[in-house]
Design a protein around this motif. Structure first.
Motif, PDB file in Angstrom:
ATOM      1  N   TRP A 288      39.061 -15.887  -4.036  1.00 27.83           N
ATOM      2  CA  TRP A 288      37.890 -16.095  -3.193  1.00 27.83           C
ATOM      3  C   TRP A 288      36.610 -15.648  -3.889  1.00 27.83           C
ATOM      4  CZ3 TRP A 288      38.142 -18.785   1.264  1.00 27.83           C
ATOM      5  CH2 TRP A 288      39.363 -18.889   1.922  1.00 27.83           C
ATOM      6  N   GLY A 289      36.704 -15.272  -5.153  1.00 28.90           N
ATOM      7  CA  GLY A 289      35.527 -14.862  -5.877  1.00 28.90           C
ATOM      8  C   GLY A 289      35.071 -13.467  -5.459  1.00 28.90           C
ATOM      9  N   PRO A 290      33.824 -13.135  -5.850  1.00 32.23           N
ATOM     10  CA  PRO A 290      32.850 -14.029  -6.473  1.00 32.23           C
ATOM     11  C   PRO A 290      33.021 -14.248  -7.974  1.00 32.23           C
ATOM     12  CG  PRO A 290      31.889 -11.860  -6.176  1.00 32.23           C
ATOM     13  CD  PRO A 290      33.251 -11.802  -5.525  1.00 32.23           C
ATOM     14  N   THR A 291      34.013 -13.581  -8.602  1.00 31.47           N
ATOM     15  CA  THR A 291      34.137 -13.682 -10.055  1.00 31.47           C
ATOM     16  C   THR A 291      34.443 -15.119 -10.486  1.00 31.47           C
ATOM     17  OG1 THR A 291      34.949 -11.415 -10.172  1.00 31.47           O
ATOM     18  CG2 THR A 291      35.375 -12.831 -12.078  1.00 31.47           C
ATOM     19  N   GLY A 292      33.643 -15.596 -11.450  1.00 33.25           N
ATOM     20  CA  GLY A 292      33.884 -16.892 -12.068  1.00 33.25           C
ATOM     21  C   GLY A 292      34.371 -16.709 -13.492  1.00 33.25           C
ATOM     22  N   PHE A 293      34.837 -17.793 -14.109  1.00 35.70           N
ATOM     23  CA  PHE A 293      35.374 -17.670 -15.465  1.00 35.70           C
ATOM     24  C   PHE A 293      35.177 -18.957 -16.249  1.00 35.70           C
ATOM     25  CE2 PHE A 293      38.912 -18.756 -12.572  1.00 35.70           C
ATOM     26  CZ  PHE A 293      39.276 -19.993 -13.080  1.00 35.70           C
TER      27      PHE A 293
END
Length: 338
Positions: A288-293
């Motif tokens: 569910w994030g908020p971390t993006g990659f």
């Protein structure tokens, strides 16, 4: 493992209480790269794709004490696990836990599972109680939808689980493979935003419509015929194309629970977009994030991507980390009492 069964195992704990000092545990974060099947017409749901990474991480030291006490980031979660297990195993003493670093909570990196397993493994090791991370995870209510956090703790690497079936247990692990040592993951972190969690997460899953069966079938084909082979053959273009497509399907499905966007944090989406424009592959949001990659084939290229996007990230108030895959599980070691 039911708690009732656990309570029968206090004898080994008592035999080993004379053993030593303290236990240190270092546990890896995990990326949740997508779900296999959110349709459920085959009587299984979810099915998760995951990767253990070396940063951020949870590190703690546990020793015996007259009472339960803790210090450091997110130590309350560790104490809750310790109290639950001490009660289950009828352990007579309290414990002191010092958390020196913690995976950010509600960031999509598996912080709750890793903290619970780290505290649990430390206690089991300190008291000489045999344990299996997956069973330990079930005892502390982890693995409701995914087993990749428990597998990351136990084995590390790239992981695919088979989803929840009709049995009341964590999903089976279908694939576990080493992540190519040269590859890097660039993690875009937003400390000001939290992903959906707790009761809100339960409600969000309940409100989601079933993913169309053909979309679920397409994801499974992408995993089996492109994502996993690309990783095992170290073909980052194939791996990245498959992952981006999987994330597009899953992200669009979850958008309704995220304000109409596949990104919990719009700023993270913009920074990940900048990384992609500069050559990053396999873009998406963890859980569910908020971390993006985004992924890169080497440290040198990861650094170049970092340099290309860091000013955009800073303007958004975000951070970028360069992470390696971690191809081993958590480290658990007995140390001298401090």
């Amino acid at each position: 493992m039911p708690l009732a069964d656990a309570k029968q195992s206090d004898a080994p704990a008592k035999r080993e209480r004379a053993h030593a000092g303290a236990v240190r545990v270092v546990a890896p974060a995990r990326l949740h790269l997508g779900f296999l099947d959110l349709n459920g017409d085959l009587r299984r749901m979810f099915g998760s794709i995951g990767l253990a990474v070396d940063v951020p991480r949870t590190e703690l030291v546990l020793k015996r004490s007259q009472t339960f006490k803790g210090e450091g980031p997110d130590h309350a979660r560790a104490l809750a696990t310790l109290r639950k297990l001490a009660d289950a195993y009828k352990l007579p003493a309290g414990y002191e836990v010092k958390v020196t670093s913690a995976i950010p909570a509600h960031a999509g990196l598996g912080s709750g599972t890793q903290m619970a397993l780290a505290a649990g493994a430390a206690l089991m090791t300190l008291e000489g109680i045999d344990h299996i991370p997956s069973r330990l995870g079930e005892m502390v209510n982890r693995g409701a939808r995914s087993a990749i956090g428990m597998a990351a703790f136990e084995q590390g690497g790239f992981i695919v689980d088979g989803g929840r079936g009709e049995l009341d247990r964590a999903p089976p692990i279908l694939v576990r493979a080493d992540f190519p040592p040269a590859w890097r993951a660039l993690l875009v972190m937003d400390a000001s935003t939290a992903g959906v969690h707790g009761e809100d997460e339960t409600n969000a899953f309940a409100a989601l419509p079933p993913l169309p069966a053909d979309a679920a079938a397409h994801i499974c084909r992408l995993v089996l015929m492109q994502l996993a082979p690309g990783l095992m053959e170290e073909d980052i273009a194939a791996f990245g194309d498959a992952l981006t497509e999987i994330q597009k399907i899953v992200g669009n499905h979850f958008a309704g629970a995220q304000g109409g966007s596949p990104w919990t944090s719009p700023g993270v989406g913009r920074v990940v977009g900048a990384l992609r424009a500069a050559g990053g592959v396999g873009i998406g949001q963890s859980s569910w994030g908020p971390t993006g990659f985004a992924f890169a084939p080497s440290q040198e290229i990861a650094r170049r991507l970092y340099d290309s996007a860091i000013e955009v990230a800073r303007r958004e108030g975000l951070e970028i980390l360069i992470a390696e895959g971690r191809n081993r599980g958590a480290s658990v070691e007995k140390i001298a009492n401090t």
